[in-house]
Motif scaffolding. Structure first.
Motif, PDB file in Angstrom:
ATOM      1  N   CYS A 187      -7.646   5.127   1.558  1.00  0.00           N
ATOM      2  CA  CYS A 187      -8.900   5.534   0.919  1.00  0.00           C
ATOM      3  C   CYS A 187      -9.469   6.818   1.527  1.00  0.00           C
ATOM      4  CB  CYS A 187      -9.909   4.395   1.049  1.00  0.00           C
ATOM      5  SG  CYS A 187     -11.543   4.792   0.389  1.00  0.00           S
ATOM      6  N   CYS A 243     -12.011   0.941  -5.923  1.00  0.00           N
ATOM      7  CA  CYS A 243     -11.979   0.470  -4.539  1.00  0.00           C
ATOM      8  C   CYS A 243     -11.966  -1.056  -4.415  1.00  0.00           C
ATOM      9  CB  CYS A 243     -13.152   1.068  -3.766  1.00  0.00           C
ATOM     10  SG  CYS A 243     -13.342   0.416  -2.084  1.00  0.00           S
ATOM     11  N   ILE A 269      -8.696  -3.203  -2.919  1.00  0.00           N
ATOM     12  CA  ILE A 269      -8.809  -4.056  -1.725  1.00  0.00           C
ATOM     13  C   ILE A 269      -8.355  -5.470  -2.058  1.00  0.00           C
ATOM     14  CG2 ILE A 269     -10.447  -5.169  -0.144  1.00  0.00           C
ATOM     15  CD1 ILE A 269     -12.015  -2.553  -0.096  1.00  0.00           C
ATOM     16  N   TYR A 306      -6.319  -0.933   3.290  1.00  0.00           N
ATOM     17  CA  TYR A 306      -6.761   0.025   2.269  1.00  0.00           C
ATOM     18  C   TYR A 306      -7.402   1.261   2.898  1.00  0.00           C
ATOM     19  CZ  TYR A 306      -9.194   2.000  -1.748  1.00  0.00           C
ATOM     20  OH  TYR A 306      -9.648   2.841  -2.729  1.00  0.00           O
ATOM     21  N   MET A 336       0.823  -1.204   0.000  1.00  0.00           N
ATOM     22  CA  MET A 336       0.000   0.000   0.000  1.00  0.00           C
ATOM     23  C   MET A 336       0.857   1.254   0.000  1.00  0.00           C
ATOM     24  SD  MET A 336      -1.239   2.584   2.175  1.00  0.00           S
ATOM     25  CE  MET A 336      -1.174   1.952   3.852  1.00  0.00           C
TER      26      MET A 336
END
Length: 214
Positions: free
Chosen positions: A181, A131, A135, A177, A41
């Motif tokens: 986000c 999204c 994920i 995530y 990430m």
């Protein structure tokens, strides 16, 4: 060792198994997977720049709690199906309806009180199209390490075990995530976060029979 030989060995004598071996192995695998997922990430997406101020808002913690609860339910399900004797996970899977039901109820309340012009934006946000895939991407390291751990524990309900691995990895992938986000709307979380968690579940169920065979 052949499966028949293993069954015969288990049937004929006591086999010493260290206490809590399943939990320890799964927690170790989760730790390794989370470190890898968090690193991925940071390398690909980065932390949201306003993370400190966002963490002061209730919906940030609602989002985190939803993802965490799904990951925790997945962990419990994986633990139940990780050994050859298996275990019933019906109650564990029913537990999923609690966080899902709460986030959907909150979504309905918020949408009902919002102006009609804002409702689609509450559902789609700005990042609905990426999204679920992101994920899924962040759940991949956790998924891979958990598969390795599960193979060493010799589950017998392979499709169910694969789906449980997918649920666990999807939930914890969503936790990671959420630190990137920017979305914090309940309708968004209840739709696109849930979809992102369920994609690994489907993948795990489809691949479990092949990848978890022992």
């Amino acid at each position: 060792m052949k499966t028949d030989d293993l069954i015969l060995m288990l049937a004929q004598g006591d086999v010493a198994v260290p206490r809590h071996v399943v939990a320890k192995r799964l927690i170790m695998a989760l730790g390794i997977g989370l470190i890898a997922s968090f690193g991925l990430m940071l390398a690909v997406l980065g932390l949201r720049p306003d993370l400190k101020s966002a963490s002061m808002l209730p919906m940030f913690w609602v989002k985190l709690a939803f993802a965490f609860s799904m990951g925790l339910i997945g962990l419990i399900a994986v633990k139940k199906v990780a050994r050859p004797e298996g275990g019933a996970i019906n109650r564990t899977l029913w537990a999923m309806t609690f966080p899902i039901g709460l986030i959907w109820l909150l979504s309905l309340i918020l949408v009902a009180h919002a102006p009609s012009t804002q409702r689609w934006h509450m559902l789609l946000g700005e990042t609905w199209y990426e999204c679920p895939l992101l994920i899924t991407m962040l759940s991949a390291p956790i998924f891979i390490v958990l598969l390795w751990a599960m193979r060493s524990l010799a589950p017998t309900q392979l499709v169910l075990a694969g789906a449980a691995v997918g649920l666990m990895s999807g939930g914890w992938g969503a936790v990671v995530y959420s630190l990137h986000c920017p979305e914090m709307g309940a309708p968004f979380i209840g739709t696109w976060y849930l979809l992102g968690i369920l994609i690994p579940v489907v993948i795990g169920a489809l691949l479990g029979k092949t990848l978890l065979r022992w």
